[in-house]
Design a protein around this motif. Structure first.
Motif, PDB file in Angstrom:
ATOM      1  N   LEU A  47       0.848  -1.191   0.000  1.00 18.22           N
ATOM      2  CA  LEU A  47       0.000   0.000   0.000  1.00 18.22           C
ATOM      3  C   LEU A  47       0.880   1.236   0.000  1.00 18.22           C
ATOM      4  CD1 LEU A  47      -2.508  -1.092   2.802  1.00 18.22           C
ATOM      5  CD2 LEU A  47      -2.755  -1.419   0.341  1.00 18.22           C
ATOM      6  N   VAL A  48       0.557   2.198  -0.858  1.00 21.32           N
ATOM      7  CA  VAL A  48       1.317   3.444  -0.933  1.00 21.32           C
ATOM      8  C   VAL A  48       0.337   4.616  -0.917  1.00 21.32           C
ATOM      9  CG1 VAL A  48       2.927   4.846  -2.250  1.00 21.32           C
ATOM     10  CG2 VAL A  48       3.179   2.347  -2.229  1.00 21.32           C
ATOM     11  N   GLU A  49       0.469   5.463   0.098  1.00 20.72           N
ATOM     12  CA  GLU A  49      -0.386   6.645   0.194  1.00 20.72           C
ATOM     13  C   GLU A  49       0.238   7.823  -0.527  1.00 20.72           C
ATOM     14  OE1 GLU A  49      -0.488   4.656   4.361  1.00 20.72           O
ATOM     15  OE2 GLU A  49       1.005   5.173   2.849  1.00 20.72           O
ATOM     16  N   SER A  50      -0.620   8.713  -1.005  1.00 20.07           N
ATOM     17  CA  SER A  50      -0.174   9.968  -1.600  1.00 20.07           C
ATOM     18  C   SER A  50      -1.274  11.007  -1.437  1.00 20.07           C
ATOM     19  CB  SER A  50       0.172   9.793  -3.078  1.00 20.07           C
ATOM     20  OG  SER A  50      -0.966   9.386  -3.809  1.00 20.07           O
ATOM     21  N   GLY A  51      -0.919  12.255  -1.724  1.00 19.98           N
ATOM     22  CA  GLY A  51      -1.914  13.315  -1.687  1.00 19.98           C
ATOM     23  C   GLY A  51      -1.865  14.197  -0.468  1.00 19.98           C
ATOM     24  N   GLY A  52      -0.990  13.871   0.472  1.00 20.20           N
ATOM     25  CA  GLY A  52      -0.869  14.719   1.639  1.00 20.20           C
ATOM     26  C   GLY A  52      -0.191  16.038   1.308  1.00 20.20           C
ATOM     27  N   GLY A  53      -0.173  16.943   2.268  1.00 21.63           N
ATOM     28  CA  GLY A  53       0.467  18.229   2.055  1.00 21.63           C
ATOM     29  C   GLY A  53       0.003  19.252   3.058  1.00 21.63           C
ATOM     30  N   LEU A  54       0.284  20.498   2.735  1.00 18.73           N
ATOM     31  CA  LEU A  54      -0.083  21.627   3.589  1.00 18.73           C
ATOM     32  C   LEU A  54      -1.318  22.312   3.010  1.00 18.73           C
ATOM     33  CD1 LEU A  54       0.564  23.630   5.898  1.00 18.73           C
ATOM     34  CD2 LEU A  54       2.023  24.856   4.253  1.00 18.73           C
ATOM     35  N   VAL A  55      -2.290  22.553   3.868  1.00 14.37           N
ATOM     36  CA  VAL A  55      -3.525  23.198   3.425  1.00 14.37           C
ATOM     37  C   VAL A  55      -4.008  24.133   4.527  1.00 14.37           C
ATOM     38  CG1 VAL A  55      -4.976  21.330   4.303  1.00 14.37           C
ATOM     39  CG2 VAL A  55      -5.809  22.752   2.417  1.00 14.37           C
ATOM     40  N   GLN A  56      -4.683  25.179   4.137  1.00 17.78           N
ATOM     41  CA  GLN A  56      -5.231  26.109   5.119  1.00 17.78           C
ATOM     42  C   GLN A  56      -6.523  25.560   5.711  1.00 17.78           C
ATOM     43  OE1 GLN A  56      -5.624  29.938   3.155  1.00 17.78           O
ATOM     44  NE2 GLN A  56      -3.609  30.571   3.894  1.00 17.78           N
ATOM     45  N   ALA A  57      -6.814  25.984   6.906  1.00 13.98           N
ATOM     46  CA  ALA A  57      -8.054  25.566   7.554  1.00 13.98           C
ATOM     47  C   ALA A  57      -9.249  25.885   6.659  1.00 13.98           C
ATOM     48  CB  ALA A  57      -8.199  26.268   8.900  1.00 13.98           C
ATOM     49  N   GLY A  58     -10.157  24.937   6.593  1.00 11.87           N
ATOM     50  CA  GLY A  58     -11.317  25.075   5.727  1.00 11.87           C
ATOM     51  C   GLY A  58     -11.116  24.491   4.347  1.00 11.87           C
ATOM     52  N   GLY A  59      -9.885  24.153   4.019  1.00  9.42           N
ATOM     53  CA  GLY A  59      -9.581  23.617   2.707  1.00  9.42           C
ATOM     54  C   GLY A  59      -9.856  22.127   2.593  1.00  9.42           C
ATOM     55  N   SER A  60      -9.490  21.577   1.444  1.00  8.43           N
ATOM     56  CA  SER A  60      -9.750  20.174   1.147  1.00  8.43           C
ATOM     57  C   SER A  60      -8.495  19.491   0.617  1.00  8.43           C
ATOM     58  CB  SER A  60     -10.857  20.046   0.092  1.00  8.43           C
ATOM     59  OG  SER A  60     -12.067  20.608   0.551  1.00  8.43           O
ATOM     60  N   LEU A  61      -8.414  18.208   0.857  1.00  4.03           N
ATOM     61  CA  LEU A  61      -7.378  17.360   0.294  1.00  4.03           C
ATOM     62  C   LEU A  61      -7.997  16.008  -0.012  1.00  4.03           C
ATOM     63  CD1 LEU A  61      -4.159  17.804   2.507  1.00  4.03           C
ATOM     64  CD2 LEU A  61      -4.411  18.440   0.104  1.00  4.03           C
ATOM     65  N   THR A  62      -7.471  15.341  -1.029  1.00  2.00           N
ATOM     66  CA  THR A  62      -7.876  13.967  -1.306  1.00  2.00           C
ATOM     67  C   THR A  62      -6.660  13.077  -1.228  1.00  2.00           C
ATOM     68  OG1 THR A  62      -9.718  14.630  -2.734  1.00  2.00           O
ATOM     69  CG2 THR A  62      -8.898  12.390  -2.965  1.00  2.00           C
ATOM     70  N   LEU A  63      -6.690  12.135  -0.305  1.00  2.00           N
ATOM     71  CA  LEU A  63      -5.623  11.165  -0.156  1.00  2.00           C
ATOM     72  C   LEU A  63      -5.936   9.946  -1.011  1.00  2.00           C
ATOM     73  CD1 LEU A  63      -5.034  11.280   3.703  1.00  2.00           C
ATOM     74  CD2 LEU A  63      -4.059  12.730   1.911  1.00  2.00           C
ATOM     75  N   SER A  64      -4.889   9.380  -1.573  1.00  2.00           N
ATOM     76  CA  SER A  64      -5.028   8.191  -2.384  1.00  2.00           C
ATOM     77  C   SER A  64      -4.177   7.073  -1.810  1.00  2.00           C
ATOM     78  CB  SER A  64      -4.590   8.494  -3.817  1.00  2.00           C
ATOM     79  OG  SER A  64      -4.670   7.341  -4.619  1.00  2.00           O
ATOM     80  N   LEU A  93      -9.582   8.997   0.162  1.00  2.00           N
ATOM     81  CA  LEU A  93     -10.186   9.658   1.309  1.00  2.00           C
ATOM     82  C   LEU A  93     -10.279  11.144   0.957  1.00  2.00           C
ATOM     83  CD1 LEU A  93     -11.282   9.409   4.219  1.00  2.00           C
ATOM     84  CD2 LEU A  93      -8.992  10.099   4.988  1.00  2.00           C
ATOM     85  N   GLN A  94     -11.467  11.592   0.652  1.00  2.00           N
ATOM     86  CA  GLN A  94     -11.687  12.998   0.347  1.00  2.00           C
ATOM     87  C   GLN A  94     -11.976  13.724   1.658  1.00  2.00           C
ATOM     88  OE1 GLN A  94     -14.774  13.796  -2.526  1.00  2.00           O
ATOM     89  NE2 GLN A  94     -14.579  16.002  -2.339  1.00  2.00           N
ATOM     90  N   TRP A 141      -0.386  -2.322   5.970  1.00  2.00           N
ATOM     91  CA  TRP A 141      -0.362  -0.879   6.210  1.00  2.00           C
ATOM     92  C   TRP A 141       0.565  -0.182   5.231  1.00  2.00           C
ATOM     93  CZ3 TRP A 141      -3.228   1.619   9.964  1.00  2.00           C
ATOM     94  CH2 TRP A 141      -3.927   0.780  10.844  1.00  2.00           C
ATOM     95  N   GLY A 142       0.193   1.034   4.862  1.00  3.28           N
ATOM     96  CA  GLY A 142       1.087   1.878   4.096  1.00  3.28           C
ATOM     97  C   GLY A 142       2.058   2.602   5.003  1.00  3.28           C
ATOM     98  N   GLN A 143       2.947   3.377   4.401  1.00  3.36           N
ATOM     99  CA  GLN A 143       3.966   4.103   5.159  1.00  3.36           C
ATOM    100  C   GLN A 143       3.463   5.436   5.703  1.00  3.36           C
ATOM    101  OE1 GLN A 143       7.118   2.884   5.937  1.00  3.36           O
ATOM    102  NE2 GLN A 143       6.041   1.054   5.229  1.00  3.36           N
ATOM    103  N   GLY A 144       2.346   5.906   5.202  1.00  4.00           N
ATOM    104  CA  GLY A 144       1.767   7.141   5.718  1.00  4.00           C
ATOM    105  C   GLY A 144       2.085   8.348   4.857  1.00  4.00           C
ATOM    106  N   THR A 145       1.219   9.341   4.931  1.00  3.82           N
ATOM    107  CA  THR A 145       1.428  10.612   4.243  1.00  3.82           C
ATOM    108  C   THR A 145       1.042  11.742   5.200  1.00  3.82           C
ATOM    109  OG1 THR A 145       0.925  11.883   2.228  1.00  3.82           O
ATOM    110  CG2 THR A 145      -0.883  10.622   3.173  1.00  3.82           C
TER     111      THR A 145
END
Length: 125
Positions: free
Chosen positions: A4-21, A81-82, A115-119
Motif C-alpha cells: 500500500l502506498v499513500e499519496s496526496g498529503g500536504g499543507l492546506v489552510q483551515a477550511g480547505g480540502s485534500l484527497t488522499l489516495s 479519502l476525500q 499498512w502503508g507508510q503514511g502521508t
C-alpha cells in the motif's frame, strides 16, 4: 504480496480540502475492507474511515463524519479519502490499511493486516 502506498498529503489552510489516495498492489477479493487511520504527534493512531470490499458499507469516526468521504475503485486498486473542511486538529500522518487475513471490527488497528507508510497532512490556521 500486498503493498500500500499513500499519496496526496500536504499543507492546506483551515477550511480547505485534500484527497488522499492509497494505491494497492496484489489485491484480490479476499483482501477485504480498507481503512484510513491517522496519528498526530505524541498521540495514538486513530480510526478515520473504512469501506468494505464491495464499497457497499462505509464507516466514519464521529470527528470526520459529514466532512470526509471514503471510496474505492477495485479495478484500479485504489482507495480515496476525500477530506473537506479541514481543521488544524486534523494535522497528522495518515495511513491506509487493508484487512487481509485479519478479522474484527473495522474501527480497530488490529483488524488490518497490511499498512502503508503514511502521508503527512498539515492544516494551518
Amino acid at each position: 504480496q500486498v503493498q500500500l502506498v499513500e499519496s496526496g498529503g500536504g499543507l492546506v489552510q483551515a477550511g480547505g480540502s485534500l484527497t488522499l489516495s492509497c494505491a494497492a498492489s496484489g489485491l484480490s477479493s479476499r483482501d477485504g475492507a480498507m481503512g484510513w487511520f491517522r496519528q498526530a504527534p505524541g498521540k495514538e493512531r486513530d480510526f478515520i474511515a473504512a469501506i468494505t470490499w464491495d464499497g457497499g458499507s462505509t464507516y466514519y469516526a464521529p470527528s470526520v463524519k459529514g466532512r470526509h468521504n471514503i471510496s474505492r475503485d477495485n479495478a484500479k486498486n485504489t482507495a480515496l479519502l476525500q477530506m473537506n473542511g479541514l481543521k488544524p486538529k486534523d494535522t497528522a500522518v495518515y495511513y491506509c490499511a487493508l484487512q487481509g487475513g485479519a478479522t474484527g471490527s473495522l474501527y480497530y488497528e488490529t483488524s488490518y493486516q497490511y499498512w502503508g507508510q503514511g502521508t503527512q497532512v498539515t492544516v494551518s490556521s
